[in-house]
Design an enzyme around this catalytic site. Structure first.
Site, PDB file in Angstrom:
ATOM      1  N   LYS A 195      38.706  -1.686  14.833  1.00  0.00           N
ATOM      2  CA  LYS A 195      37.280  -1.690  15.296  1.00  0.00           C
ATOM      3  C   LYS A 195      37.304  -1.023  16.832  1.00  0.00           C
ATOM      4  O   LYS A 195      38.175  -1.537  17.475  1.00  0.00           O
ATOM      5  CB  LYS A 195      36.707  -2.934  15.362  1.00  0.00           C
ATOM      6  CG  LYS A 195      35.281  -2.928  16.281  1.00  0.00           C
ATOM      7  CD  LYS A 195      34.524  -4.499  15.982  1.00  0.00           C
ATOM      8  CE  LYS A 195      33.397  -4.248  16.729  1.00  0.00           C
ATOM      9  NZ  LYS A 195      32.637  -5.482  16.919  1.00  0.00           N
ATOM     10  N   LYS A 248      35.828   0.681  11.503  1.00  0.00           N
ATOM     11  CA  LYS A 248      34.470   0.732  12.174  1.00  0.00           C
ATOM     12  C   LYS A 248      34.426   1.513  13.471  1.00  0.00           C
ATOM     13  O   LYS A 248      35.201   1.193  14.238  1.00  0.00           O
ATOM     14  CB  LYS A 248      34.026  -0.821  12.370  1.00  0.00           C
ATOM     15  CG  LYS A 248      32.848  -0.921  13.030  1.00  0.00           C
ATOM     16  CD  LYS A 248      32.399  -2.345  13.100  1.00  0.00           C
ATOM     17  CE  LYS A 248      31.231  -2.222  13.859  1.00  0.00           C
ATOM     18  NZ  LYS A 248      30.971  -3.689  14.491  1.00  0.00           N
TER      19      LYS A 248
HETATM   20  C1  PBG Z   1      29.980  -7.606  17.640  1.00  0.00           C
HETATM   21  C2  PBG Z   1      29.326  -6.583  16.551  1.00  0.00           C
HETATM   22  C3  PBG Z   1      29.270  -5.493  16.902  1.00  0.00           C
HETATM   23  C4  PBG Z   1      28.874  -4.640  15.470  1.00  0.00           C
HETATM   24  C5  PBG Z   1      28.986  -5.551  14.572  1.00  0.00           C
HETATM   25  N1  PBG Z   1      29.517  -6.715  15.216  1.00  0.00           N
HETATM   26  C6  PBG Z   1      28.833  -4.533  18.081  1.00  0.00           C
HETATM   27  C7  PBG Z   1      29.759  -4.368  19.096  1.00  0.00           C
HETATM   28  O1  PBG Z   1      30.981  -4.728  19.060  1.00  0.00           O
HETATM   29  O2  PBG Z   1      29.295  -4.481  20.185  1.00  0.00           O
HETATM   30  C8  PBG Z   1      28.570  -3.409  15.428  1.00  0.00           C
HETATM   31  C9  PBG Z   1      27.517  -3.013  14.321  1.00  0.00           C
HETATM   32  C10 PBG Z   1      26.589  -1.882  14.250  1.00  0.00           C
HETATM   33  O3  PBG Z   1      26.664  -0.901  15.338  1.00  0.00           O
HETATM   34  O4  PBG Z   1      25.940  -1.544  13.422  1.00  0.00           O
HETATM   35  N2  PBG Z   1      31.236  -8.171  17.488  1.00  0.00           N
HETATM   36 ZN    ZN Z   2      31.144  -9.553  19.421  1.00  0.00          ZN
END
Ligand code: PBG
Ligand code: ZN
Length: 324
Positions: A195, A248
């Site tokens: 991520k 992601k």
């Molecule tokens: C939070 C989380 C995020 C997303 C999924 N879980 C955002 C972040 O890390 O700030 C992003 C999902 C999206 O942008 O559609 N842990």
């Molecule tokens: Zn988070």
């Protein structure tokens, strides 16, 4: 053999030929639909930066999930957005928390729908970080305890799969141990393994109210230029017991996905995130691109790069367009 004997255009001449020779297909079976659950009842509040996406109270969520199931989409991913937030994210693992009540309601109304829960603290903490804060920084090991408690509370509510998105080191092992210890050894972990600290999460943070109140997430989410490190993250999560690995965002990281596909014989997921979705919808609203075609092309690219599962806000639209 080359031109003029070989002519690749021969096989592109008709839709029938193109259909027969298509190497990659998008199916409803590939899709996971993310949903945001809020407190209250009768709430269906549009998310401005994500046209077609709503924040739903539990009753409205159940109606939505029936529709999702009827469209043939096998799974939803639930994000809880509580009213009350505090430093330790108490709402994250509350037995009567918003996501726990949502899971119970959906599983009893639509038992055939697979319910995946996002396991993180950022929607529940007043500081908006994905872990606990100590001395002004996100403290890794203390956060693991809270994340594990959160995952167990989701499993207890009936979640079919838990999906940790926090990016703390060791969270998969901590969650696996806690689930097994709690009698939930049959609940798989879909790990947000690679991520990245991405600008494409902007619209999501509006929807989930999870914007960090100070600093940013770069000390725990990955640095976008690093692909080899992404493979290390994925390898470690596998060793810790992850069942499915996720990359992601999706489109900007198709190289990572393709490398992971070559390297790992486990199911791979890709999250077509809020910003990726919002860009297509925004351009389509202005008449600058054909939104349906652009969305389909994005998702087929993600599949072609190696994803088994695609988490996307376009799941309902795409499923409705796919011929059964
Ligand atoms: C939070 C989380 C995020 C997303 C999924 N879980 C955002 C972040 O890390 O700030 C992003 C999902 C999206 O942008 O559609 N842990
Ligand atoms: Zn988070």
């Amino acid at each position: 053999m080359s031109f003029p004997i070989t002519r690749l255009r021969r096989l592109r001449r008709s839709e029938a030929l193109r259909r027969m020779l298509r190497e990659t297909r998008l199916s409803r079976d590939d899709l996971v639909y993310p949903l945001f659950v809020v407190e209250g009842s009768g709430v269906r509040a549009p998310v401005t930066s994500m046209p077609g996406v709503f924040r739903l109270s539990v009753d409205a969520l159940v109606i939505e999930c029936k529709e999702v199931h009827d469209l043939g989409i096998p799974a939803v991913l639930l994000f809880g957005v509580p009213d009350e937030k505090d430093a330790r994210g108490s709402g994250a693992d509350a037995a009567d928390g918003v996501v726990q009540r949502a899971v119970e309601a959906v599983k009893s109304a639509v038992p055939g729908l697979c319910v995946v829960t996002d396991v993180c603290l950022c929607e529940y903490t007043d500081h908006g970080h994905c872990g606990l804060i100590e001395d002004g920084d996100v403290a890794n090991d203390p956060s693991l305890v809270r994340l594990a408690e959160t995952a167990v509370s989701h499993a207890r509510a009936g979640a079919d799969v838990v999906a940790p998105s926090d990016m703390m080191d060791g969270r998969v092992a901590a969650i696996r141990a806690a689930l097994d210890g709690g009698g939930f050894d049959a609940v798989p972990i879909l790990s947000y393994a690679a991520k990245f600290a991405s600008a494409y999460y902007g619209p999501f943070r509006d929807a989930a109210e999870s914007t960090p109140q100070f600093g940013d997430r770069r000390s725990y989410q990955m640095d976008p230029p690093n692909a080899r490190e992404a493979l290390r993250e994925m390898r470690l999560d596998l060793e810790e017991g992850a069942d499915i690995l996720m990359v992601k965002p999706a489109l900007p990281y198709l190289d990572v996905l393709a490398r992971a596909r070559a390297e790992f014989d486990v199911p791979l997921a890709a999250y077509h995130v809020s910003g990726e979705y919002a860009m297509v919808r925004a351009a389509a609203e202005r008449g600058w691109i054909d939104g349906d075609r652009a969305m389909h092309e994005a998702l087929i690219a993600i599949k072609r790069a190696g994803a088994d599962l695609i988490l996307t806000y376009a799941a309902k639209d795409v499923a409705a367009q796919l011929v059964p």
